[in-house]
Motif scaffolding. Structure first.
Motif, PDB file in Angstrom:
ATOM      1  N   LYS A  88       0.748  -1.097  -0.152  1.00  0.00           N
ATOM      2  CA  LYS A  88       0.239   0.109  -0.095  1.00  0.00           C
ATOM      3  C   LYS A  88       0.870   1.021   0.119  1.00  0.00           C
ATOM      4  N   TYR A  97       1.999   8.866  -3.942  1.00  0.00           N
ATOM      5  CA  TYR A  97       1.172   8.753  -4.994  1.00  0.00           C
ATOM      6  C   TYR A  97       1.429   9.183  -6.261  1.00  0.00           C
ATOM      7  N   SER A 105     -12.257  -2.721   3.164  1.00  0.00           N
ATOM      8  CA  SER A 105     -10.712  -2.449   3.352  1.00  0.00           C
ATOM      9  C   SER A 105     -10.368  -1.235   2.661  1.00  0.00           C
ATOM     10  N   LYS A 141      -2.635  -1.879  -9.959  1.00  0.00           N
ATOM     11  CA  LYS A 141      -3.302  -1.835  -8.585  1.00  0.00           C
ATOM     12  C   LYS A 141      -4.417  -2.866  -8.472  1.00  0.00           C
ATOM     13  N   GLY A 182      -8.324   1.638   0.379  1.00  0.00           N
ATOM     14  CA  GLY A 182      -7.110   1.573  -0.629  1.00  0.00           C
ATOM     15  C   GLY A 182      -6.841   0.342  -1.455  1.00  0.00           C
ATOM     16  N   SER A 183      -5.742   0.646  -2.164  1.00  0.00           N
ATOM     17  CA  SER A 183      -5.234  -0.289  -3.133  1.00  0.00           C
ATOM     18  C   SER A 183      -4.060  -0.984  -2.954  1.00  0.00           C
ATOM     19  N   LEU A 184      -3.766  -2.020  -3.297  1.00  0.00           N
ATOM     20  CA  LEU A 184      -2.415  -2.837  -3.255  1.00  0.00           C
ATOM     21  C   LEU A 184      -1.827  -2.795  -4.756  1.00  0.00           C
ATOM     22  N   TYR A 185      -0.589  -2.035  -4.521  1.00  0.00           N
ATOM     23  CA  TYR A 185       0.038  -1.824  -5.903  1.00  0.00           C
ATOM     24  C   TYR A 185       1.081  -3.360  -6.028  1.00  0.00           C
ATOM     25  N   ARG A 231      -7.742  -3.055  -5.933  1.00  0.00           N
ATOM     26  CA  ARG A 231      -8.516  -2.377  -5.279  1.00  0.00           C
ATOM     27  C   ARG A 231      -9.205  -3.427  -4.148  1.00  0.00           C
ATOM     28  N   MET A 232      -8.793  -3.086  -2.846  1.00  0.00           N
ATOM     29  CA  MET A 232      -9.293  -3.821  -1.931  1.00  0.00           C
ATOM     30  C   MET A 232     -10.733  -3.827  -1.782  1.00  0.00           C
ATOM     31  N   LYS A 278       0.821   3.769   1.759  1.00  0.00           N
ATOM     32  CA  LYS A 278       1.423   4.181   3.207  1.00  0.00           C
ATOM     33  C   LYS A 278       2.718   3.105   3.714  1.00  0.00           C
ATOM     34  N   HIS A 279       2.723   2.099   3.281  1.00  0.00           N
ATOM     35  CA  HIS A 279       3.716   1.158   3.408  1.00  0.00           C
ATOM     36  C   HIS A 279       4.862   1.559   2.789  1.00  0.00           C
TER      37      HIS A 279
END
Length: 86
Positions: free
Chosen positions: A25, A47, A68, A61, A70-73, A63-64, A27-28
């Motif tokens: 994500k 971003y 949940s 990406k 956000g999204s995972l890339y 989409r969660m 933020k990670h």
């Protein structure tokens, strides 16, 4: 701006992080790049870099779902191929 093989690679560290961690994500990625106590402006910069990499089709990406946020890339096949040459 840095260009390699015709790709605009302002921040190559994001590709390396996605290669090592497979999914992440924003933020990670911000915590990895700027430390755990990153600022909101630093997350916005991540971003921006992710958007550039998405436009170049080096990452994608997911989409969660199930509430949940956000999204995972993750790296695409093109991203993995580029990483082999880099």
């Amino acid at each position: 701006m840095a260009f390699l093989f015709g790709y605009d690679l302002t921040d190559i560290k994001l590709l390396e992080s996605l290669l090592n961690y497979r999914l992440a994500k924003p933020k990670h990625l911000s915590a990895m790049k700027y430390d755990v106590n990153f600022k909101k402006s630093q997350e916005k910069t991540i971003y921006k870099y992710l958007r550039k990499l998405l436009d170049q089709k080096l990452i994608a990406k997911y989409r969660m779902q199930n509430g949940s946020e956000g999204s995972l890339y993750y790296l695409t096949g093109k991203g993995h191929e580029f990483r082999n040459y880099y």
